[in-house]
Design a protein around this motif. Structure first.
Motif, mmCIF file in Angstrom:
data_model
loop_
_atom_site.group_PDB
_atom_site.id
_atom_site.type_symbol
_atom_site.label_atom_id
_atom_site.label_comp_id
_atom_site.label_asym_id
_atom_site.label_seq_id
_atom_site.Cartn_x
_atom_site.Cartn_y
_atom_site.Cartn_z
ATOM 1 N N LEU A 172 6.237 -3.996 3.157
ATOM 2 C CA LEU A 172 5.634 -4.277 1.855
ATOM 3 C C LEU A 172 6.359 -3.582 0.715
ATOM 4 C CD1 LEU A 172 1.816 -4.257 2.675
ATOM 5 C CD2 LEU A 172 3.291 -6.208 2.228
ATOM 6 N N GLY A 207 -8.239 -3.212 2.621
ATOM 7 C CA GLY A 207 -7.356 -3.422 3.760
ATOM 8 C C GLY A 207 -8.031 -3.978 4.996
ATOM 9 N N PHE A 236 0.235 -0.391 -2.451
ATOM 10 C CA PHE A 236 -0.469 -0.501 -1.175
ATOM 11 C C PHE A 236 -0.492 0.883 -0.537
ATOM 12 C CE2 PHE A 236 3.959 -0.978 -0.267
ATOM 13 C CZ PHE A 236 4.151 -0.310 0.930
ATOM 14 N N ASP A 237 -1.312 1.039 0.499
ATOM 15 C CA ASP A 237 -1.325 2.292 1.244
ATOM 16 C C ASP A 237 -1.241 2.003 2.739
ATOM 17 O OD1 ASP A 237 -3.880 1.474 1.991
ATOM 18 O OD2 ASP A 237 -4.918 3.034 0.870
ATOM 19 N N LEU A 274 2.414 -7.913 -6.283
ATOM 20 C CA LEU A 274 2.085 -6.691 -5.547
ATOM 21 C C LEU A 274 2.483 -5.474 -6.383
ATOM 22 C CD1 LEU A 274 1.080 -5.445 -2.861
ATOM 23 C CD2 LEU A 274 3.449 -5.500 -2.088
ATOM 24 N N VAL A 315 -3.398 -0.685 4.317
ATOM 25 C CA VAL A 315 -3.137 -2.012 3.747
ATOM 26 C C VAL A 315 -4.147 -2.370 2.655
ATOM 27 C CG1 VAL A 315 -2.433 -4.386 4.270
ATOM 28 C CG2 VAL A 315 -2.256 -2.672 6.035
ATOM 29 N N ASN A 316 -4.690 -1.343 1.980
ATOM 30 C CA ASN A 316 -5.393 -1.603 0.732
ATOM 31 C C ASN A 316 -4.311 -2.008 -0.252
ATOM 32 O OD1 ASN A 316 -8.065 -0.749 1.560
ATOM 33 N ND2 ASN A 316 -7.252 1.319 1.544
ATOM 34 N N ILE A 317 -4.521 -3.111 -0.957
ATOM 35 C CA ILE A 317 -3.465 -3.708 -1.770
ATOM 36 C C ILE A 317 -3.928 -3.838 -3.219
ATOM 37 C CG2 ILE A 317 -2.151 -5.839 -2.127
ATOM 38 C CD1 ILE A 317 -2.276 -6.274 0.863
#
Length: 100
Positions: free
Chosen positions: A10, A73, A35-36, A32, A39-41
């Motif tokens: 990502l 996520g 993200f972390d 985008l 997968v929190n976006i």
């Protein structure tokens, strides 16, 4: 010890348009921004692609602008870059109509 396999990096998609599919079938497109590891976006200029209320697998031409969005996520099923993607006709529709 098993090694983790990264399907999509990502980090390469930062500031590029991506498509995100959620559990339950909802889909959004946006730029985008972050993200972390869970997968929190974070998406900017986000647009939801609406589906037919009678047939959740059929997309409509209707879009809903959402703006800046944080996607949880646990609900994210798929993240894919928009560049290089192309929607094609379903090759199985004709076969399904013949069976019915």
């Amino acid at each position: 010890m098993a090694t983790k396999s990264i399907v999509i990096d990502l980090e390469k998609c930062i500031d590029k348009e991506v498509r995100v599919t959620f559990q339950g079938g909802r889909e959004v497109r946006g730029v985008l921004k972050g993200f972390d590891q869970l997968v929190n976006i974070v998406l900017d200029d986000c647009v939801e692609e609406m589906h037919d209320p009678d047939d959740p697998y059929k997309k409509t031409d209707e879009r809903r602008r959402l703006g800046l969005v944080v996607c949880r996520g646990l609900q994210v099923s798929l993240v894919s870059p928009v560049d290089g993607m192309e929607e094609i006709a379903n090759p199985f529709i004709q076969q399904e109509e013949e069976v019915v």
